[in-house]
Scaffold this motif. Structure first.
Motif, PDB file in Angstrom:
ATOM      1  N   ALA A 189     -27.677  39.118  48.005  1.00  0.00           N
ATOM      2  CA  ALA A 189     -27.944  40.765  47.465  1.00  0.00           C
ATOM      3  C   ALA A 189     -27.051  41.569  48.203  1.00  0.00           C
ATOM      4  O   ALA A 189     -26.878  41.466  49.667  1.00  0.00           O
ATOM      5  N   PRO A 190     -26.566  42.743  47.777  1.00  0.00           N
ATOM      6  CA  PRO A 190     -25.777  43.820  48.642  1.00  0.00           C
ATOM      7  C   PRO A 190     -26.841  44.551  49.821  1.00  0.00           C
ATOM      8  O   PRO A 190     -27.809  44.575  49.518  1.00  0.00           O
ATOM      9  N   PRO A 207     -34.750  37.855  42.554  1.00  0.00           N
ATOM     10  CA  PRO A 207     -34.908  36.461  42.702  1.00  0.00           C
ATOM     11  C   PRO A 207     -33.658  35.587  42.827  1.00  0.00           C
ATOM     12  O   PRO A 207     -33.777  34.626  43.461  1.00  0.00           O
ATOM     13  N   ASP A 208     -32.697  35.839  41.814  1.00  0.00           N
ATOM     14  CA  ASP A 208     -31.392  35.359  41.593  1.00  0.00           C
ATOM     15  C   ASP A 208     -30.622  35.401  42.944  1.00  0.00           C
ATOM     16  O   ASP A 208     -29.659  34.575  43.245  1.00  0.00           O
ATOM     17  N   ALA A 209     -30.901  36.222  43.953  1.00  0.00           N
ATOM     18  CA  ALA A 209     -30.027  36.467  45.187  1.00  0.00           C
ATOM     19  C   ALA A 209     -30.873  35.907  46.333  1.00  0.00           C
ATOM     20  O   ALA A 209     -30.280  36.060  47.428  1.00  0.00           O
ATOM     21  N   GLU A 210     -31.881  35.405  46.232  1.00  0.00           N
ATOM     22  CA  GLU A 210     -32.760  34.758  47.133  1.00  0.00           C
ATOM     23  C   GLU A 210     -31.853  33.694  47.924  1.00  0.00           C
ATOM     24  O   GLU A 210     -31.308  33.015  47.296  1.00  0.00           O
ATOM     25  N   PRO A 248     -34.324  25.565  43.699  1.00  0.00           N
ATOM     26  CA  PRO A 248     -33.544  24.351  42.830  1.00  0.00           C
ATOM     27  C   PRO A 248     -32.148  24.531  42.590  1.00  0.00           C
ATOM     28  O   PRO A 248     -31.705  25.718  42.289  1.00  0.00           O
ATOM     29  N   ALA A 249     -31.504  23.368  42.740  1.00  0.00           N
ATOM     30  CA  ALA A 249     -29.868  23.708  42.401  1.00  0.00           C
ATOM     31  C   ALA A 249     -29.414  24.035  41.335  1.00  0.00           C
ATOM     32  O   ALA A 249     -28.563  24.508  41.082  1.00  0.00           O
ATOM     33  N   ASP A 250     -30.090  23.863  40.033  1.00  0.00           N
ATOM     34  CA  ASP A 250     -29.936  24.310  38.794  1.00  0.00           C
ATOM     35  C   ASP A 250     -29.739  25.925  38.856  1.00  0.00           C
ATOM     36  O   ASP A 250     -29.178  26.511  38.101  1.00  0.00           O
ATOM     37  N   GLN A 251     -30.564  26.560  39.504  1.00  0.00           N
ATOM     38  CA  GLN A 251     -30.748  27.834  39.707  1.00  0.00           C
ATOM     39  C   GLN A 251     -29.893  28.426  40.766  1.00  0.00           C
ATOM     40  O   GLN A 251     -29.441  29.578  40.672  1.00  0.00           O
TER      41      GLN A 251
END
Length: 337
Positions: free
Chosen positions: A260-261, A269-272, A309-312
């Motif tokens: 995340a910036p 969540p997708d930048a964690e 998880p690696a898929d995310q």
């Protein structure tokens, strides 16, 4: 083994965990893990057929809990998918013990050691590929300088490369490990020879790394290994020189950092981060271990746990290094061990 325990036993661990030992060698690490964790199965990877045979014999008492795969360890993702009992093809742990193995180093005929006279082979898989001798016989001065600098961090690389080419031009090419070690010693000024161990070690490292495409394989292997581990699974990596450790450190640092910036009040969540460090920096051998096992002195040990998880959150492929001398191209695809 203590670091691996976080993924292989106790709360959250599966009933029958699976670990990939990417650098099987003579099987010492694999045996230690199999003894420590009675429910564990290990798949060992090595490109060296001699290592496969020795380790398989050593680990035969563990029966179906161990099997070996002859390939390069940048194929860890394919090996993990085959070994996995999960739909996503992940395993519980991955171990990497980088560099040349003691098995190979102690075999004088393989040409890895500057301490004993031997042909300049240095291939980890002697069934094919280019030898160190072939590189010394064919690479020009500029390319030899680049190899010694890039893979050995040798500050006297131009002197050594010029001497190798001069010997070749004079009809007296470097033709053995002892010959090369002597040439390197003559090229390095006396004050620089007084510290840092044998003056030939950086040249031997550089040629070995070039012959076996070790760094290129490692750059592919680390992200693939990270993407082969389940949530809660762990990777443990032992590096023996700074070039290896930089690659490992870079890959793990990317995973433990948010994308995340800076300054966002809430991290999406997708930048964690998708990794959590299991070591504080790199662990080093203490005085007692170094005294008992001198080869442990240079080791840097790093470990991390996958938390997403690696898929995310897949670990990205690392940027490839520049290509090496054309003679080494046939060595590509063989494990850097």
């Amino acid at each position: 083994l203590d670091l691996l325990a976080g993924a292989l036993e106790g709360p959250g661990a599966p009933e029958h965990p699976v670990m990939i030992d990417c650098t099987l060698g003579a099987g010492g690490h694999a045996e230690g893990a199999l003894r420590r964790f009675p429910a564990l199965s290990v798949v060992g990877i090595d490109r060296d057929p001699e290592a496969i045979a020795l380790a398989s014999g050593r680990l035969a008492p563990f029966g179906r809990r161990f099997r070996a795969v002859r390939t390069t360890y940048d194929q860890v993702d394919a090996v993990a998918r085959e070994a996995s009992v999960r739909p996503d093809g992940t395993v519980d742990a991955v171990l990497m013990d980088l560099g040349v193995s003691s098995l190979q180093l102690d075999d004088a005929g393989r040409g890895f050691s500057y301490a004993r006279p031997a042909p300049l082979d240095m291939r980890m898989d002697q069934s094919g590929g280019t030898t160190a001798q072939q590189i010394l016989d064919t690479a020009d001065e500029r390319e030899l300088t680049r190899i010694l600098r890039a893979y050995g961090e040798e500050r006297f690389a131009p002197r050594i490369a010029a001497a190798i080419v001069r010997r070749r031009r004079d009809g007296d090419p470097v033709s053995s490990t002892g010959d090369l070690a002597g040439l390197v010693r003559e090229c390095i000024p006396a004050p620089a020879r007084r510290t840092g161990g044998n003056p030939a070690k950086r040249t031997f490292q550089a040629l070995r790394v070039a012959v076996n495409a070790e760094l290129e394989i490692l750059e592919r292997a680390v992200p693939r290994a990270l993407n082969s581990i389940r949530v809660g699974g762990r990777i443990v990596i032992e590096s023996y020189q700074s070039l290896e450790d930089r690659i490992v450190k870079r890959a793990l640092a990317a995973g433990v950092s948010s994308t995340a910036p800076e300054g966002l009040p809430v991290v999406p969540p997708d930048a964690e981060p998708y990794l959590k460090s299991a070591t504080r920096g790199a662990l080093r051998a203490d005085d007692v271990e170094r005294a008992a096992n001198p080869r442990s002195a240079s080791v840097r040990l790093r470990a991390a746990t996958r938390v997403r998880p690696a898929d995310q959150a897949p670990a990205p492929e690392l940027a490839p290094r520049p290509r090496t001398h054309p003679a080494t191209m046939t060595a590509r695809g063989r494990r850097g061990r």
